[in-house]
Structure formats: C-alpha cells, structure tokens
Design a protein around this motif. Sequence first.
Motif, PDB file in Angstrom:
ATOM      1  N   ALA A  34       0.868  -1.180   0.000  1.00  0.00           N
ATOM      2  CA  ALA A  34       0.000   0.000   0.000  1.00  0.00           C
ATOM      3  C   ALA A  34       0.901   1.225   0.000  1.00  0.00           C
ATOM      4  O   ALA A  34       2.078   1.152   0.375  1.00  0.00           O
ATOM      5  N   GLY A  35       0.319   2.352  -0.411  1.00  0.00           N
ATOM      6  CA  GLY A  35       1.083   3.593  -0.417  1.00  0.00           C
ATOM      7  C   GLY A  35       2.273   3.526  -1.354  1.00  0.00           C
ATOM      8  O   GLY A  35       3.373   3.946  -0.989  1.00  0.00           O
ATOM      9  N   ALA A  36       2.052   2.969  -2.552  1.00  0.00           N
ATOM     10  CA  ALA A  36       3.121   2.848  -3.559  1.00  0.00           C
ATOM     11  C   ALA A  36       4.332   2.093  -3.013  1.00  0.00           C
ATOM     12  O   ALA A  36       5.478   2.450  -3.264  1.00  0.00           O
ATOM     13  N   GLY A  37       4.060   1.037  -2.238  1.00  0.00           N
ATOM     14  CA  GLY A  37       5.137   0.205  -1.721  1.00  0.00           C
ATOM     15  C   GLY A  37       5.749   0.694  -0.427  1.00  0.00           C
ATOM     16  O   GLY A  37       6.712   0.102   0.063  1.00  0.00           O
ATOM     17  N   MET A  38       5.199   1.741   0.156  1.00  0.00           N
ATOM     18  CA  MET A  38       5.766   2.269   1.390  1.00  0.00           C
ATOM     19  C   MET A  38       5.435   1.387   2.597  1.00  0.00           C
ATOM     20  O   MET A  38       6.137   1.422   3.603  1.00  0.00           O
ATOM     21  N   VAL A  39       4.364   0.613   2.485  1.00  0.00           N
ATOM     22  CA  VAL A  39       4.005  -0.350   3.520  1.00  0.00           C
ATOM     23  C   VAL A  39       3.844  -1.704   2.836  1.00  0.00           C
ATOM     24  O   VAL A  39       3.137  -1.825   1.833  1.00  0.00           O
ATOM     25  N   THR A  40       4.510  -2.722   3.386  1.00  0.00           N
ATOM     26  CA  THR A  40       4.446  -4.075   2.840  1.00  0.00           C
ATOM     27  C   THR A  40       4.069  -5.033   3.967  1.00  0.00           C
ATOM     28  O   THR A  40       4.623  -4.958   5.062  1.00  0.00           O
ATOM     29  N   ARG A  53       6.575  -4.282   6.883  1.00  0.00           N
ATOM     30  CA  ARG A  53       7.699  -3.392   6.623  1.00  0.00           C
ATOM     31  C   ARG A  53       7.134  -2.012   6.331  1.00  0.00           C
ATOM     32  O   ARG A  53       6.238  -1.848   5.510  1.00  0.00           O
ATOM     33  N   ILE A  54       7.662  -1.015   7.041  1.00  0.00           N
ATOM     34  CA  ILE A  54       7.210   0.366   6.879  1.00  0.00           C
ATOM     35  C   ILE A  54       8.399   1.210   6.464  1.00  0.00           C
ATOM     36  O   ILE A  54       9.440   1.204   7.128  1.00  0.00           O
ATOM     37  N   LEU A  70      -2.530   2.466   6.016  1.00  0.00           N
ATOM     38  CA  LEU A  70      -1.747   1.780   4.990  1.00  0.00           C
ATOM     39  C   LEU A  70      -1.468   0.330   5.368  1.00  0.00           C
ATOM     40  O   LEU A  70      -1.464  -0.552   4.509  1.00  0.00           O
ATOM     41  N   ILE A  71      -1.247   0.064   6.636  1.00  0.00           N
ATOM     42  CA  ILE A  71      -1.035  -1.317   7.089  1.00  0.00           C
ATOM     43  C   ILE A  71      -2.295  -2.136   6.834  1.00  0.00           C
ATOM     44  O   ILE A  71      -2.226  -3.266   6.332  1.00  0.00           O
ATOM     45  N   VAL A  72      -3.450  -1.579   7.156  1.00  0.00           N
ATOM     46  CA  VAL A  72      -4.714  -2.280   6.913  1.00  0.00           C
ATOM     47  C   VAL A  72      -4.885  -2.536   5.415  1.00  0.00           C
ATOM     48  O   VAL A  72      -5.271  -3.635   4.999  1.00  0.00           O
ATOM     49  N   ALA A  73      -4.572  -1.559   4.581  1.00  0.00           N
ATOM     50  CA  ALA A  73      -4.706  -1.722   3.133  1.00  0.00           C
ATOM     51  C   ALA A  73      -3.742  -2.778   2.602  1.00  0.00           C
ATOM     52  O   ALA A  73      -4.115  -3.614   1.767  1.00  0.00           O
ATOM     53  N   ALA A  74      -2.506  -2.767   3.079  1.00  0.00           N
ATOM     54  CA  ALA A  74      -1.519  -3.761   2.638  1.00  0.00           C
ATOM     55  C   ALA A  74      -1.923  -5.159   3.092  1.00  0.00           C
ATOM     56  O   ALA A  74      -1.779  -6.134   2.353  1.00  0.00           O
ATOM     57  N   HIS A  75      -2.458  -5.263   4.298  1.00  0.00           N
ATOM     58  CA  HIS A  75      -2.937  -6.555   4.794  1.00  0.00           C
ATOM     59  C   HIS A  75      -4.065  -7.073   3.894  1.00  0.00           C
ATOM     60  O   HIS A  75      -4.084  -8.245   3.522  1.00  0.00           O
TER      61      HIS A  75
END
Length: 107
Positions: A34-40, A53-54, A70-75
Amino acid sequence: MKDILNIMKQAKEMQAKMAEMQESLAEVEAVGTAGAGMVTVTLSGKGDLKAVRIDPSLIKDGEGEMVEDLIVAAHGDAKQKAEAVMAEKTQELTAGLPIPPGMKLPF
C-alpha cells in the motif's frame, strides 16, 4: 450404484488432496503493498501475518493514523492474493468433480 461408488471414491481422493493442500498453504506467502510500496505486509497462505515493513519516511509525528490505514490496506492486498492462490489450488484439485459453482472449500 456404480456412479455413487465412483463419486465416493473421488470424494475420498479429494479429501486426501485437500489435506495435502492445506499443509502446503503454510509454506505459501503473499505480499501485499500500500502507499506505492511504502508499507508491505506478508501473510502465510492461511492468513497469518508474518511480517510488516514500513518505509522510514512514513515515521513522522502526526502521521500515525495514515500509517495504520496503509497497514490495513496492505494486509487486505496480501489476504486477497493468498485467497486467490488458495482458490486456484482448490480449482485444480476439484477439476472434474460435480461441485456447484461458488461453493467454498474446504467446507
């Protein structure tokens, strides 16, 4: 009668293959971003959270809420990918069996 015995045999074979597939899912990893790879976020095939990874640039005062989102979106992204792998493996496993469309396995 022969058809019923054949279906029962196929069901038993599918059950054994399903157990094998569930064991192999623990080894599958899905990575969501999420966030263009800023949160994985990395999940196991069973949906267990393995890693987060933040990007250090996100760690600033007053940006905590955005990082949480962003963590929720990446999850969610990783979970969707893990479910797609599971659906694909299940489809391969059940090929040829008369299972109604949309039926989720394992039961």
